[in-house]
Design an enzyme around this catalytic site. Structure first.
Site, PDB file in Angstrom:
ATOM      1  N   LYS A  66      14.755  -1.425  -4.243  1.00 17.53           N
ATOM      2  CA  LYS A  66      16.135  -1.139  -4.662  1.00 17.53           C
ATOM      3  C   LYS A  66      16.257   0.227  -5.338  1.00 17.53           C
ATOM      4  O   LYS A  66      17.164   0.468  -6.124  1.00 17.53           O
ATOM      5  CB  LYS A  66      16.688  -2.233  -5.579  1.00 17.53           C
ATOM      6  N   THR A  69      14.730   3.464  -1.014  1.00 20.69           N
ATOM      7  CA  THR A  69      13.676   3.785  -0.046  1.00 20.69           C
ATOM      8  C   THR A  69      14.216   3.873   1.378  1.00 20.69           C
ATOM      9  O   THR A  69      13.810   4.741   2.150  1.00 20.69           O
ATOM     10  CB  THR A  69      12.538   2.754  -0.106  1.00 20.69           C
ATOM     11  N   SER A 157      20.739  -4.309  -9.263  1.00 23.75           N
ATOM     12  CA  SER A 157      20.738  -4.225  -7.811  1.00 23.75           C
ATOM     13  C   SER A 157      19.753  -5.218  -7.204  1.00 23.75           C
ATOM     14  O   SER A 157      20.020  -5.836  -6.166  1.00 23.75           O
ATOM     15  CB  SER A 157      20.390  -2.798  -7.374  1.00 23.75           C
ATOM     16  N   GLY A 273      24.483  -0.743  -0.860  1.00 25.79           N
ATOM     17  CA  GLY A 273      25.651  -0.322  -1.614  1.00 25.79           C
ATOM     18  C   GLY A 273      26.593  -1.446  -1.989  1.00 25.79           C
ATOM     19  O   GLY A 273      27.783  -1.199  -2.231  1.00 25.79           O
ATOM     20  N   ARG A 274      26.088  -2.666  -2.043  1.00 24.46           N
ATOM     21  CA  ARG A 274      26.948  -3.782  -2.444  1.00 24.46           C
ATOM     22  C   ARG A 274      27.401  -3.613  -3.890  1.00 24.46           C
ATOM     23  O   ARG A 274      26.642  -3.112  -4.733  1.00 24.46           O
ATOM     24  CB  ARG A 274      26.186  -5.105  -2.320  1.00 24.46           C
ATOM     25  N   PRO A 275      28.607  -4.029  -4.211  1.00 24.93           N
ATOM     26  CA  PRO A 275      29.068  -3.927  -5.603  1.00 24.93           C
ATOM     27  C   PRO A 275      28.261  -4.838  -6.510  1.00 24.93           C
ATOM     28  O   PRO A 275      27.907  -5.964  -6.134  1.00 24.93           O
ATOM     29  CB  PRO A 275      30.536  -4.371  -5.513  1.00 24.93           C
TER      30      PRO A 275
END
Length: 309
Positions: A66, A69, A157, A273-275
């Site tokens: 996270k 990479t 994340s 890129g999830r909230p």
């Protein structure tokens, strides 16, 4: 008789022909050229184009989970002299894969041309207690890439990824506060927190590799301004400068940069890129406070600071 001979010939050809999944059919049936391959990366299960072969990686993206990479590998893959492995191999951190030997590992790599370097990425290597020594055994002079982001944001994340994975598999989920706090105190044994102790893991790597062989990419900067970070990576890997500003464009919908290369545009998978979920402010302060000293220790190890809270 002729029909019988034809049928026998058909059976022989079907028996000895290569399975379809091992054959790459090129447009028009012509012999492929580097231009046909985009940047020249060919998947491990495909018949190689002329002049290519498989090699152990010249460089490995070792982590962190996270940390960015996948974005780093996808952006680096723009370079025509980079052949990127398609999947995370988990050779050096999973005993069952390591037992298969180095020939098996090399066979997981893409075919590449003589002017290309092979790059593999497995984020689990950075936090593995055995990966540094195993990689050193393979190649003590290998160049390592480590992409890091704010360790607190990385914890959240990490939780978010597991949360959505469990939802998709119809498994029960817990609020992030229930994972971060146990018996009224910060749960420092929570794996997501353990992975953000960069100083602890970096000490393990520095026992086997000098700092000069580990290039640290600022994952937070890569998201907002990718070109300067990638130019530094090019120099570290002794690659000619080929990645330019026009290779990137900002996607307003996704909220991060996407890639433009060889006339094609692509963004990272929708899972990226999830909230993040909101976190109780008291718990968040506890987490930041706990990680702060580890961050300072890490800065001292590498002789560099980051804008981590």
């Amino acid at each position: 008789m002729a029909n019988l001979l034809s049928y026998v010939l058909f059976l022989v050809l079907r028996t000895y022909a290569a399975p379809p999944e091992y054959i790459q059919v090129w447009p028009g049936g012509s012999t492929p050229t580097p231009g046909d391959l985009g940047n020249g990366t060919v998947g491990p299960s495909l018949v190689p184009p002329p002049g290519t072969s498989k090699h152990a990686p010249h460089s490995i993206i070792i982590g962190v989970r996270k940390g960015g990479t996948r974005a780093l590998l996808e952006m680096l893959d723009i370079h025509p002299e980079v052949a990127a492995a398609a999947t995370e191999v988990h050779f050096f951190d999973w005993d069952e894969n390591y037992a298969k030997g180095f020939e098996w590992y090399r066979d997981q790599m893409p075919y590449s041309y003589p002017n290309q370097i092979t790059v593999e990425k497995t984020p689990g290597y950075f936090t593995s207690p055995v990966a540094p020594a195993r990689i050193h055994t393979m190649n003590p002079s290998i160049r390592l890439l480590l992409i890091l982001r704010d360790p607190t944001e990385r914890v959240i994340s990490d939780y978010t990824q597991v949360y959505f994975n469990r939802l998709e598999n119809h498994k029960p989920v817990q609020a992030i506060e229930n994972m971060l706090v146990k018996n009224g105190a910060l749960n420092t044994r929570y794996k997501a927190i353990q992975r953000s102790l960069y100083d602890v893991h970096m000490r393990n790597w520095l026992q086997h590799f000098p700092l000069e062989q580990i290039h640290i990419v600022d994952g937070d900067t890569l998201i907002h301004d990718p070109l300067p970070e990638l130019q530094r990576v090019e120099r570290f890997l002794h690659l000619p400068p080929r990645i330019v500003a026009s290779n990137f464009y900002f996607n307003q919908t996704k909220g991060f940069y996407c890639i433009r290369s060889d006339g094609h545009e692509r963004c990272l998978h929708e899972s990226k890129g999830r909230p993040h979920p909101p976190v109780n402010s008291t718990v968040l302060r506890q987490l930041r406070s706990y990680l702060r000293q580890h961050n300072r220790n890490f800065y001292q190890l590498i002789g560099r600071t980051f804008n981590w809270q």
